[in-house]
Design a protein around this motif. Structure first.
Motif, PDB file in Angstrom:
ATOM      1  N   GLU A  69      -5.814  10.417   5.694  1.00 46.48           N
ATOM      2  CA  GLU A  69      -7.096   9.352   5.846  1.00 46.48           C
ATOM      3  C   GLU A  69      -6.632   8.186   5.155  1.00 46.48           C
ATOM      4  O   GLU A  69      -7.004   7.100   5.493  1.00 46.48           O
ATOM      5  CB  GLU A  69      -8.306   9.968   5.489  1.00 46.48           C
ATOM      6  N   GLU A  70      -5.881   8.374   4.128  1.00 48.73           N
ATOM      7  CA  GLU A  70      -5.266   7.042   3.265  1.00 48.73           C
ATOM      8  C   GLU A  70      -4.639   6.222   4.158  1.00 48.73           C
ATOM      9  O   GLU A  70      -4.635   4.861   3.911  1.00 48.73           O
ATOM     10  CB  GLU A  70      -4.804   7.473   2.151  1.00 48.73           C
ATOM     11  N   LEU A  71      -3.631   6.791   5.040  1.00 52.79           N
ATOM     12  CA  LEU A  71      -2.672   5.980   5.541  1.00 52.79           C
ATOM     13  C   LEU A  71      -3.508   5.140   6.845  1.00 52.79           C
ATOM     14  O   LEU A  71      -2.768   4.030   7.492  1.00 52.79           O
ATOM     15  CB  LEU A  71      -1.538   6.601   6.112  1.00 52.79           C
ATOM     16  N   LYS A  72      -4.419   5.703   7.365  1.00 53.68           N
ATOM     17  CA  LYS A  72      -5.162   5.063   8.443  1.00 53.68           C
ATOM     18  C   LYS A  72      -5.682   3.915   7.982  1.00 53.68           C
ATOM     19  O   LYS A  72      -5.706   2.655   8.842  1.00 53.68           O
ATOM     20  CB  LYS A  72      -6.154   5.955   8.897  1.00 53.68           C
ATOM     21  N   THR A  73      -6.137   3.379   6.685  1.00 49.74           N
ATOM     22  CA  THR A  73      -6.534   2.376   6.426  1.00 49.74           C
ATOM     23  C   THR A  73      -5.446   1.405   5.207  1.00 49.74           C
ATOM     24  O   THR A  73      -5.996   0.603   4.596  1.00 49.74           O
ATOM     25  CB  THR A  73      -7.757   2.144   5.623  1.00 49.74           C
ATOM     26  N   ALA A  74      -4.355   1.959   5.353  1.00 49.52           N
ATOM     27  CA  ALA A  74      -3.503   1.151   4.337  1.00 49.52           C
ATOM     28  C   ALA A  74      -2.778   0.088   4.861  1.00 49.52           C
ATOM     29  O   ALA A  74      -3.052  -0.246   6.243  1.00 49.52           O
ATOM     30  CB  ALA A  74      -2.422   2.279   3.670  1.00 49.52           C
ATOM     31  N   ASP A  75      -1.875  -0.638   3.966  1.00 49.31           N
ATOM     32  CA  ASP A  75      -1.393  -1.972   4.584  1.00 49.31           C
ATOM     33  C   ASP A  75      -0.129  -1.400   5.650  1.00 49.31           C
ATOM     34  O   ASP A  75       0.233  -0.300   5.446  1.00 49.31           O
ATOM     35  CB  ASP A  75      -0.743  -2.706   3.409  1.00 49.31           C
TER      36      ASP A  75
END
Length: 226
Positions: A69-75
């Motif tokens: 889930e973190e990679l979906k909102t990462a840079d």
């Protein structure tokens, strides 16, 4: 020199002449034998892999970060650093193995069924075949590849014996061709002398058949019409 010594010298000269004469004899028959090119056991022609390794998009994430889930909102830079392009080669192999496994697995947690094992072996074989093209002198990799091919053949033989429908389905899904081990009582080494004998026998049989056909035609021409 004694008489026995002269006889021995004459005998060896005669034997040498006969051996050289036999070796220099050439057949007048129009038969030419060319040794067939040896195909290594790890080549796709021998292993039964009808298609090469599938192309993988290196912009995809490894298995452990696929549902992050973190990679979906990462840079975007962070996302790119977490793609297969910037990970070691073993992560790409794991991704390929999972892709082949998804084609044949029975359920979500299937990892040890015969179908799943064949899929994993197929992924490993095709990855190793691709690496062997780059470094054909890697003996350790060659041995590992040959052992994996033999294990897959044994597993396919088991499936062919006990579940033929599943066997055919796996061959179709993974683009494989079943090439069993040659039987020991039938398999023979390729030898020049044996091959020339077989070609000579075939040539003689063709001559006999041609003469018999001509003789048959001549008899039919002499036959009276009814």
């Amino acid at each position: 020199m004694s008489i026995a010594g002269r006889n021995a010298v004459c005998f060896f000269k005669f034997m040498n002449f006969s051996i050289v004469g036999r070796r220099n004899l050439k057949s007048s028959l129009p038969i030419k034998w060319v040794r067939p090119e040896k195909i290594p056991c790890f080549k796709p022609e021998k292993s039964g892999d009808l298609k090469p390794l599938m192309e993988i998009d290196t912009k995809q994430y490894p298995l452990e970060f696929r549902d992050s889930e973190e990679l979906k909102t990462a840079d975007e830079t962070v996302k790119r650093l977490f793609t297969l392009e910037y990970f070691p080669h073993n992560k790409t192999v794991e991704f390929i193995r999972a892709t082949y496994l998804d084609k044949v697995k029975r359920h979500q947690f299937d990892n040890n069924s015969p179908e799943a094992r064949v899929a994993r072996m197929t992924a490993n074989i095709r990855c190793l075949q691709q690496l062997m093209e780059r470094s054909p002198k890697n003996t350790r990799m060659k041995v590992c590849l040959k052992e994996t091919i033999d294990k897959r053949k044994k597993l396919l033989k088991f499936l062919r014996t006990w579940d033929y429908k599943c066997f055919e389905w796996i061959l179709d899904r993974l683009d494989l061709a079943y090439k069993p081990f040659p039987p020991q009582d039938v398999y023979k080494r390729v030898e020049r002398k044996r091959s020339l004998r077989m070609l000579t026998d075939k040539y003689c049989e063709d001559i006999i058949n041609q003469k018999l056909d001509k003789y048959k035609e001549s008899l039919e021409a002499q036959q009276e019409e009814f």
